[in-house]
Write an enzyme that holds these catalytic residues in place. Sequence first.
Site, PDB file in Angstrom:
ATOM      1  N   PHE B 366     -49.079 -71.052  -8.813  1.00  0.00           N
ATOM      2  CA  PHE B 366     -47.901 -70.193  -8.652  1.00  0.00           C
ATOM      3  C   PHE B 366     -46.607 -70.934  -8.344  1.00  0.00           C
ATOM      4  CE2 PHE B 366     -51.716 -68.095  -6.816  1.00  0.00           C
ATOM      5  CZ  PHE B 366     -52.070 -67.414  -7.964  1.00  0.00           C
ATOM      6  N   CYS B 367     -46.466 -72.143  -8.875  1.00  0.00           N
ATOM      7  CA  CYS B 367     -45.232 -72.905  -8.619  1.00  0.00           C
ATOM      8  C   CYS B 367     -44.929 -73.004  -7.130  1.00  0.00           C
ATOM      9  CB  CYS B 367     -44.035 -72.283  -9.353  1.00  0.00           C
ATOM     10  SG  CYS B 367     -44.244 -72.275 -11.132  1.00  0.00           S
ATOM     11  N   ALA B 368     -45.979 -73.095  -6.345  1.00  0.00           N
ATOM     12  CA  ALA B 368     -45.799 -73.219  -4.890  1.00  0.00           C
ATOM     13  C   ALA B 368     -46.896 -74.152  -4.379  1.00  0.00           C
ATOM     14  CB  ALA B 368     -45.877 -71.855  -4.218  1.00  0.00           C
ATOM     15  N   CYS B 451     -45.411 -74.889 -14.117  1.00  0.00           N
ATOM     16  CA  CYS B 451     -45.826 -75.765 -13.042  1.00  0.00           C
ATOM     17  C   CYS B 451     -47.116 -76.509 -13.347  1.00  0.00           C
ATOM     18  CB  CYS B 451     -45.958 -75.020 -11.722  1.00  0.00           C
ATOM     19  SG  CYS B 451     -44.417 -74.304 -11.198  1.00  0.00           S
TER      20      CYS B 451
END
Lengths: 533, 455
Positions: B366-368, B451
């Site tokens: 999740f791009c985190a 990502c």
Amino acid sequence: MKKTYDVVIVGGGHNGLTAAAYLARTGRSVAVLERLDHVGGAAISAEAFAGIDARLSRYSYLVSLLPQRIVEDLGLEIRLVRRRYSSYTPVPGAPEKGLLVDNHDGAATDASFARVGEARDAAGFETFYGKTARLAEKLWPSVTDPLLTRSELRSLVGDDALWNEFIERPLAEVIERDLSGDIARGVALTDALIGTFVSAESESLDQNRCFLYHVIGGGTGDWDVPIGGMGAVSGELARAARQAGAELITQAEVTAIRAGSAAGTGRASGSNSQVDVTVAGASHTLEATWVLANVSPWVLGQLTGNPLPESKRPGGAQIKVNLLLTRLPKLADSSVTPEQAFGGTFHINETYTQLAAGYAAGVAGQIPSPLPCEIYCHSLSDPSILGPELQEAGYQTLTVFGLHVPHKMLTRENNEEMRAKLVASVLESLNSVLAEPIEDCLATDANGELCVEGKTSIDLEDALNMTGGNIFHGLLSWPWLEDGADLSTPAARWGVGTNHPRILMCGSGAQRGGAVSGIGGHNAAMALLEADV
Amino acid sequence: MSYFRDEDDEYSVSLPLLRVTGGDLTVPVLGGQTRAINLDYAASAPALEAVTAHVTEFLPYYSSVHRGAGFASQVSTSVYENSRATIGKFLGARTDDTVIFTRNTTDSLNLLARAVPGETVFLDIEHHANLLPWVAAGGRVVRSGDTLAQTLHLVEAELIRSPAALLTVTGASNVTGEVMPLAALAEIAHRHGARIAVDGAQLVPHRRVNMSELNIDYLALSGHKVYAPFGAGVLVGWGDWLDEAPPLLLGGGGVTEVHLDSVHFRTGPARHEAGSPNVVGVIALARAIETLGALDETEWVTHERTLTEAAVAGLSAIDGVKIIRLFSDAPDVVGVVSFTVEGIDARLLATALSVEHGIAVRDGRFCAHPLMERLGIDKPAVRASFGVGSRTQDVDALVEAVRSLTTGGPKAAYDFFEGQWEPIPDTRVRPAWANDRVSGQSYSVQTNVACSPFL
């Protein structure tokens, strides 16, 4: 230079640079206005002697009260050297003997106490400085936090007897209780008199406050030598301030400050403060939400049109003399090398009774004779302030701080004459404990003049706009608030308030602001950040 | 009211709160067709029908802005410029705030990062959009605590330790949906002389955000997450830093005077909006914000809470499924539910949800990445997210499908190829206009999801 800033700082001394660095890092637009052509204020290095490659710390010398926190926050590359020897004190009238306090050799120190006939004070010193160390350890961490109240700090110290001895009762009492010899007592007392004209017994406790700030720095009370001289300290602060985006404007003399009512930076609400400034001969009026006054409270009073009464005008009590020597002088005491004696603080005619007599003379308007002095030699710890040739040839710098010369003895009219007299008194006092006249060791400058630079309190006022040559910008205050004091504003909580809500005291005149510490600048910045909306 | 109490004494919502374009889309699944169930709003939300209609209404008038003398051009210009006021008003901006149009949240935060004239403090739970610009700018990261209370304390400690110009924080986590205590964070930032920026990408689509009430200094968001997927984003906030910053783009429109040896840049939004702007994206964004702003707040929040609670309850009851949460004391969670699964690769689960059930979710990290690392999750997870176009039936379908896939496994055969699962054979037919690339042409294309690597 812009027309409007979030913050205008009046005075480019080291505290102003500290505040500028902190505030510019928060995105606020900051201008530092400095009257001279260079920043640093009293914390500078200068070539004091014509054509001589020696950059002396001209007005301030050692670093003790600069918190590591500020060094780390601002990424300052400041190197400090701890001196091995704490102090050397020749016995007045019998200078073939002297007390050498060696931080690294307790046995030698004990023997030295015995040699000057004060054997008991070896233990007394440990008792006395053990107490100040406990005080330092408790009090020091609070100096970069909002002020605590007297009761809070007292319970933090957690030792009522200790508190009473150093905080509630004149310092003379604890000195006389813990130490018995005239030399030991004198050495202890000098920390209470640097920059403060007072007796050991004074009920004003001005001596206690002065003493406290001399023994709590860094939590240990050590006074260290800044490599490269004091100019290196200010240089790093200026770099940090510039790098953060602050504008440092020199040759900018502020002539008036009018406080505004704006509630905060950035948004229009209320009027800005206005600062009239002359830059290279041209007059400007800058606007700012906040004005930080890195000037003495007296000067701020003048600038804001609310002058303080003449009775509040501060005055110093010292003569400063900078010397360049071709070599260290020979001592009368053959048991100590000049490198040892000048490796720490060299006390001259500073016994307890001499200090008392000196104070009495000063009160009577006379130059004390002999003049109590202390000497510090920078170049032994850090030869880098000398050019390579001078280093090679063994040159040394000496800085002498003579006590008990109240500012009121000086006038603009007699300043030249008094300077000459005071310098002569300093050299005479020095010669009284040497095996040869100091004049034999003095270097000469490019004009053939002896390398001796005297700075009276009037000279300090002229050079630095330090009112009355008072190195603390006025009387020192305790590093706490009295119980029940107003805590309603950030300025009050940080001890940086003035009569105007949008003007904060950021220099030595701030509570806890004395000496080369950056604490005044840090605390003014923190108060501003809390108060800004 | 579009929610009611059903026989099981649970609230449910049987109708969308607002109609969205594509709400009745049919997609192919193995062995047939089904109504598409879009549970991937957090990645990109469908257009509101109101937005689509407004775009259609506007398109005939579309013409150049700021440049044309024609009537349509003037209409375009005024509707584009008025969008600033509409958006500012519905976001509770102060009258002297600047509203700058960008491409998306990432663009907005990159613009802000180049404008901040001091140090920035950020949290380790951020989406990369609110992380990488600050890392690049040398910002200071604060590791969040296990509770929001602790996290507030840690943020304050860092601002006390050393002051900063800006605290930047997400409005709601793109992974867990947890809403950050923005008013408290703003108070802390301001108490220590810092401004606060909020990454509103995940919060504004779900909750009313009033910058003045929360005392937020900057708000960034993306049109495509607030039901206006036409490629515009926005940054709202104080103009002073932005007016001093180097222009985001260099070109026409951002300047007052150009000579070959000197250029004078404008201040205000024009400074950073060089080139012909995305007028359609902007008017769509404004209409979306306006439409959401007209919702009854209680109804809006209840709609989403009902779905979120149903998803959490249903998914947690499945063996091996674990809902991802950052904070034990988060008082509010938007329509984002991420979970890990045991016994089946999350990426296969996500693929099978689509291939076999027509349910769209997101899988990955999740791009985190720092957030996932902080939670000790070292494998891909699945995220279901919903909004005003979602209904209880959608959530129920997800729960049932996850239960069946985790207990019985997928029905079809899958192959893991170039980092993605694919059904073998894949018989699903795409619309004719969406078929593979023009034969004989081969340009560089991005095949992987955001990502990458390792999703």
